[in-house]
Design a protein around this motif. Sequence first.
Motif, PDB file in Angstrom:
ATOM      1  N   ILE A  77       0.838  -1.207   0.000  1.00 20.38           N
ATOM      2  CA  ILE A  77       0.000   0.000   0.000  1.00 20.38           C
ATOM      3  C   ILE A  77       0.871   1.254   0.000  1.00 20.38           C
ATOM      4  O   ILE A  77       0.628   2.202  -0.761  1.00 20.38           O
ATOM      5  CB  ILE A  77      -0.937  -0.012   1.216  1.00 20.38           C
ATOM      6  N   ALA A  78       1.911   1.257   0.830  1.00 14.95           N
ATOM      7  CA  ALA A  78       2.793   2.425   0.900  1.00 14.95           C
ATOM      8  C   ALA A  78       3.549   2.624  -0.411  1.00 14.95           C
ATOM      9  O   ALA A  78       3.798   3.757  -0.833  1.00 14.95           O
ATOM     10  CB  ALA A  78       3.773   2.266   2.069  1.00 14.95           C
ATOM     11  N   ALA A  79       3.921   1.524  -1.080  1.00 16.50           N
ATOM     12  CA  ALA A  79       4.647   1.628  -2.351  1.00 16.50           C
ATOM     13  C   ALA A  79       3.780   2.252  -3.435  1.00 16.50           C
ATOM     14  O   ALA A  79       4.284   2.956  -4.322  1.00 16.50           O
ATOM     15  CB  ALA A  79       5.138   0.254  -2.797  1.00 16.50           C
ATOM     16  N   SER A  80       2.468   2.010  -3.377  1.00 14.16           N
ATOM     17  CA  SER A  80       1.583   2.624  -4.372  1.00 14.16           C
ATOM     18  C   SER A  80       1.488   4.133  -4.168  1.00 14.16           C
ATOM     19  O   SER A  80       1.229   4.879  -5.117  1.00 14.16           O
ATOM     20  CB  SER A  80       0.186   1.990  -4.281  1.00 14.16           C
ATOM     21  N   ARG A  81       1.710   4.590  -2.918  1.00 15.42           N
ATOM     22  CA  ARG A  81       1.662   6.026  -2.623  1.00 15.42           C
ATOM     23  C   ARG A  81       3.013   6.700  -2.846  1.00 15.42           C
ATOM     24  O   ARG A  81       3.084   7.912  -3.043  1.00 15.42           O
ATOM     25  CB  ARG A  81       1.226   6.218  -1.170  1.00 15.42           C
ATOM     26  N   HIS A  82       4.090   5.931  -2.819  1.00 17.98           N
ATOM     27  CA  HIS A  82       5.440   6.471  -2.996  1.00 17.98           C
ATOM     28  C   HIS A  82       6.191   5.581  -3.989  1.00 17.98           C
ATOM     29  O   HIS A  82       7.046   4.777  -3.606  1.00 17.98           O
ATOM     30  CB  HIS A  82       6.165   6.527  -1.648  1.00 17.98           C
ATOM     31  N   PRO A  83       5.863   5.685  -5.277  1.00 19.07           N
ATOM     32  CA  PRO A  83       6.373   4.745  -6.287  1.00 19.07           C
ATOM     33  C   PRO A  83       7.881   4.770  -6.488  1.00 19.07           C
ATOM     34  O   PRO A  83       8.424   3.845  -7.093  1.00 19.07           O
ATOM     35  CB  PRO A  83       5.633   5.170  -7.557  1.00 19.07           C
ATOM     36  N   SER A  84       8.576   5.782  -5.996  1.00 15.61           N
ATOM     37  CA  SER A  84      10.029   5.828  -6.223  1.00 15.61           C
ATOM     38  C   SER A  84      10.744   4.664  -5.546  1.00 15.61           C
ATOM     39  O   SER A  84      11.856   4.295  -5.954  1.00 15.61           O
ATOM     40  CB  SER A  84      10.602   7.153  -5.707  1.00 15.61           C
ATOM     41  N   VAL A  85      10.134   4.064  -4.512  1.00 19.85           N
ATOM     42  CA  VAL A  85      10.796   2.945  -3.831  1.00 19.85           C
ATOM     43  C   VAL A  85      10.681   1.659  -4.635  1.00 19.85           C
ATOM     44  O   VAL A  85      11.353   0.665  -4.327  1.00 19.85           O
ATOM     45  CB  VAL A  85      10.207   2.716  -2.419  1.00 19.85           C
ATOM     46  N   ASN A  86       9.843   1.674  -5.659  1.00 19.40           N
ATOM     47  CA  ASN A  86       9.616   0.478  -6.462  1.00 19.40           C
ATOM     48  C   ASN A  86      10.129   0.714  -7.879  1.00 19.40           C
ATOM     49  O   ASN A  86       9.384   0.641  -8.860  1.00 19.40           O
ATOM     50  CB  ASN A  86       8.112   0.151  -6.468  1.00 19.40           C
ATOM     51  N   THR A  87      11.426   1.032  -7.955  1.00 19.91           N
ATOM     52  CA  THR A  87      12.048   1.379  -9.234  1.00 19.91           C
ATOM     53  C   THR A  87      13.390   0.669  -9.373  1.00 19.91           C
ATOM     54  O   THR A  87      13.861  -0.009  -8.454  1.00 19.91           O
ATOM     55  CB  THR A  87      12.273   2.899  -9.340  1.00 19.91           C
ATOM     56  N   ARG A  88      13.998   0.865 -10.540  1.00 18.69           N
ATOM     57  CA  ARG A  88      15.323   0.299 -10.807  1.00 18.69           C
ATOM     58  C   ARG A  88      16.146   1.291 -11.604  1.00 18.69           C
ATOM     59  O   ARG A  88      15.637   1.968 -12.499  1.00 18.69           O
ATOM     60  CB  ARG A  88      15.193  -1.021 -11.580  1.00 18.69           C
ATOM     61  N   GLU A  90      18.367   5.189 -17.806  1.00 20.53           N
ATOM     62  CA  GLU A  90      16.952   5.393 -17.509  1.00 20.53           C
ATOM     63  C   GLU A  90      16.612   4.893 -16.102  1.00 20.53           C
ATOM     64  O   GLU A  90      17.317   4.041 -15.552  1.00 20.53           O
ATOM     65  CB  GLU A  90      16.073   4.641 -18.523  1.00 20.53           C
ATOM     66  N   ILE A  91      15.538   5.418 -15.559  1.00 12.17           N
ATOM     67  CA  ILE A  91      14.958   4.896 -14.329  1.00 12.17           C
ATOM     68  C   ILE A  91      13.723   4.095 -14.715  1.00 12.17           C
ATOM     69  O   ILE A  91      12.817   4.611 -15.374  1.00 12.17           O
ATOM     70  CB  ILE A  91      14.573   6.028 -13.356  1.00 12.17           C
ATOM     71  N   VAL A  92      13.704   2.830 -14.338  1.00 13.12           N
ATOM     72  CA  VAL A  92      12.589   1.945 -14.663  1.00 13.12           C
ATOM     73  C   VAL A  92      11.587   1.990 -13.511  1.00 13.12           C
ATOM     74  O   VAL A  92      11.927   1.657 -12.373  1.00 13.12           O
ATOM     75  CB  VAL A  92      13.060   0.500 -14.891  1.00 13.12           C
ATOM     76  N   GLN A  93      10.370   2.390 -13.804  1.00 12.45           N
ATOM     77  CA  GLN A  93       9.310   2.442 -12.790  1.00 12.45           C
ATOM     78  C   GLN A  93       8.416   1.215 -12.930  1.00 12.45           C
ATOM     79  O   GLN A  93       7.844   0.966 -13.989  1.00 12.45           O
ATOM     80  CB  GLN A  93       8.465   3.706 -12.974  1.00 12.45           C
ATOM     81  N   TYR A  94       8.338   0.430 -11.858  1.00  9.37           N
ATOM     82  CA  TYR A  94       7.465  -0.746 -11.876  1.00  9.37           C
ATOM     83  C   TYR A  94       6.046  -0.335 -11.489  1.00  9.37           C
ATOM     84  O   TYR A  94       5.854   0.397 -10.522  1.00  9.37           O
ATOM     85  CB  TYR A  94       7.968  -1.810 -10.895  1.00  9.37           C
ATOM     86  N   HIS A 136      19.863   6.008  -2.761  1.00  6.84           N
ATOM     87  CA  HIS A 136      19.650   7.460  -2.753  1.00  6.84           C
ATOM     88  C   HIS A 136      19.670   8.065  -4.154  1.00  6.84           C
ATOM     89  O   HIS A 136      19.303   9.222  -4.345  1.00  6.84           O
ATOM     90  CB  HIS A 136      20.701   8.142  -1.873  1.00  6.84           C
ATOM     91  N   ARG A 137      20.088   7.292  -5.156  1.00  6.23           N
ATOM     92  CA  ARG A 137      19.981   7.772  -6.535  1.00  6.23           C
ATOM     93  C   ARG A 137      18.519   7.805  -6.974  1.00  6.23           C
ATOM     94  O   ARG A 137      18.117   8.630  -7.802  1.00  6.23           O
ATOM     95  CB  ARG A 137      20.759   6.850  -7.490  1.00  6.23           C
ATOM     96  N   LEU A 138      17.726   6.868  -6.417  1.00 10.25           N
ATOM     97  CA  LEU A 138      16.346   6.711  -6.840  1.00 10.25           C
ATOM     98  C   LEU A 138      15.345   7.292  -5.850  1.00 10.25           C
ATOM     99  O   LEU A 138      14.251   7.724  -6.244  1.00 10.25           O
ATOM    100  CB  LEU A 138      16.034   5.213  -7.031  1.00 10.25           C
ATOM    101  N   VAL A 139      15.691   7.252  -4.581  1.00 10.37           N
ATOM    102  CA  VAL A 139      14.756   7.654  -3.528  1.00 10.37           C
ATOM    103  C   VAL A 139      15.365   8.803  -2.737  1.00 10.37           C
ATOM    104  O   VAL A 139      16.436   8.661  -2.138  1.00 10.37           O
ATOM    105  CB  VAL A 139      14.446   6.475  -2.590  1.00 10.37           C
ATOM    106  N   ASP A 140      14.688   9.937  -2.735  1.00  9.90           N
ATOM    107  CA  ASP A 140      15.134  11.056  -1.907  1.00  9.90           C
ATOM    108  C   ASP A 140      14.800  10.785  -0.442  1.00  9.90           C
ATOM    109  O   ASP A 140      13.951   9.939  -0.123  1.00  9.90           O
ATOM    110  CB  ASP A 140      14.450  12.344  -2.355  1.00  9.90           C
TER     111      ASP A 140
END
Length: 469
Positions: A306-317, A324-328, A440-444
């Motif tokens: 649920i939290a990942a859907s609200r903060h999608p940057s944690v679910n990336t590559r 590129e940044i891949v957003q799942y 920290h490259r992907l998530v502030d």
Amino acid sequence: MIKVFKLPDLGEGLTESEIVAWHIAPGDTVTLNQHIADVETAKAVVELPSPFAGTVSTLHQPTGVVVQVGEAIVSFDVEGAEPAAAAPTAGTDVPAGVPAGVAAPAEPAQEREAVLVGYGASVERGGRPQRRARRGAAPAPAAAIVVPAAASVRASVPGSVPASVPAGVGAVGAERPRSTPPVRALARDLGIDLARLTGTGPDGLITRDDVRAGALTGPGADATVPAIGAAASVPGARESRTPIKSVRKHTAAAMVRSAFTAPHVTEFLTVDVTPTMELLDSLKRNRAFADQRINILTVVAKALCIAASRHPSVNTRWDDEAGEIVQYHYVNLGIAAATPRGLLVPNITDADALGLTGLSAALAALTDAARAGTTSPAALSGGTITITNIGVFGIDAGTPILNPGEAAILAMGAIRRTPWEYKGEIALRQVMTLSLSFDHRLVDGEQGSRFLADIGAILAEPGMVLTMV
């Protein structure tokens, strides 16, 4: 015709595998897709099927040896064979590691090499059934198993070659113990030789209880054959050495790559999870959930999704090659599992689409497979974010290293009864510390903090979910 089966790429791009156990011997007749060997990759123990129907001619590798992809491991005599003693001619495919003077008959140059069924191998079957070699028959003359002279032959796996057999020589025609893959994995973990056990299951099948009884009483254990990964030690020695291979080798390389590639940041949050524990108690008393294994890990997994859907940057590559940044847009939730073979991180596909009961069932299946050693390589890849439960070891907090290619990993600490401020007074409450490491490259910092705070809010007051979905 002699068909040489070379170790295939098992679909994970791995370059080597260890022969854990053979389930065939020279002279045996095998059918297409028959389970002929267990091989251990850097990720899992895989059952290797036969790509041919025929008679086993030669085992080129003993158990315990790490084999490179493309090396010959077994030869089959498929009906219609040319004379086995035929001299090699131009274009003859002599298996890797076969000494001079021991030649395999030529294969047609235009045929593809034998690989796992389903990967393009052509299969030839004889029109007349072949008789299976009788158990206990005398070994075939000539070399039944061809082993390269320079091969480093380590201790074999329990249940494969008895200790009295010289290194590199398999037991030809011996009765193979009847058991299932999970039971064989348990026997390997406990160092039990299945050949010395008497099965109590149907038709003499060896069960888990038989293996455990053998470990307790001793007759099933082979003291001269250490378990996979066991250190070769001498009584009284001041040190011992264990080969770095399989899961441990893969894990070490992955963790070093992750630690020195992704800039890790770790944040901590201590939460009063008493309301969540009360919720779990009420679910246990509810008949509708009587058969469900819903626990704190299940709730944390759902809160994370649920939290990942609200903060999608944690679910990336971070894709460095493509820039590129891949957003799942889905969550394949990895669960770090400590097993006798080392750390594994199988994942639940599309965990975000599951409710508590679905997550509970998926976690139970994942845990059972990891403990039994039957986790498939496919389940060990494709994860997008991970949970590690260090609380089961009594640990309160830590700084977990990211699973390579993922942006975040959440560590669950132990739940302890702790003096805590509650409604303006001090009371004993059930408290847990959450540790979140992120790239920290992907998530502030703000994004990581809000993500962790959302998980904490759900655990502190499960009803908060209604405000988030």
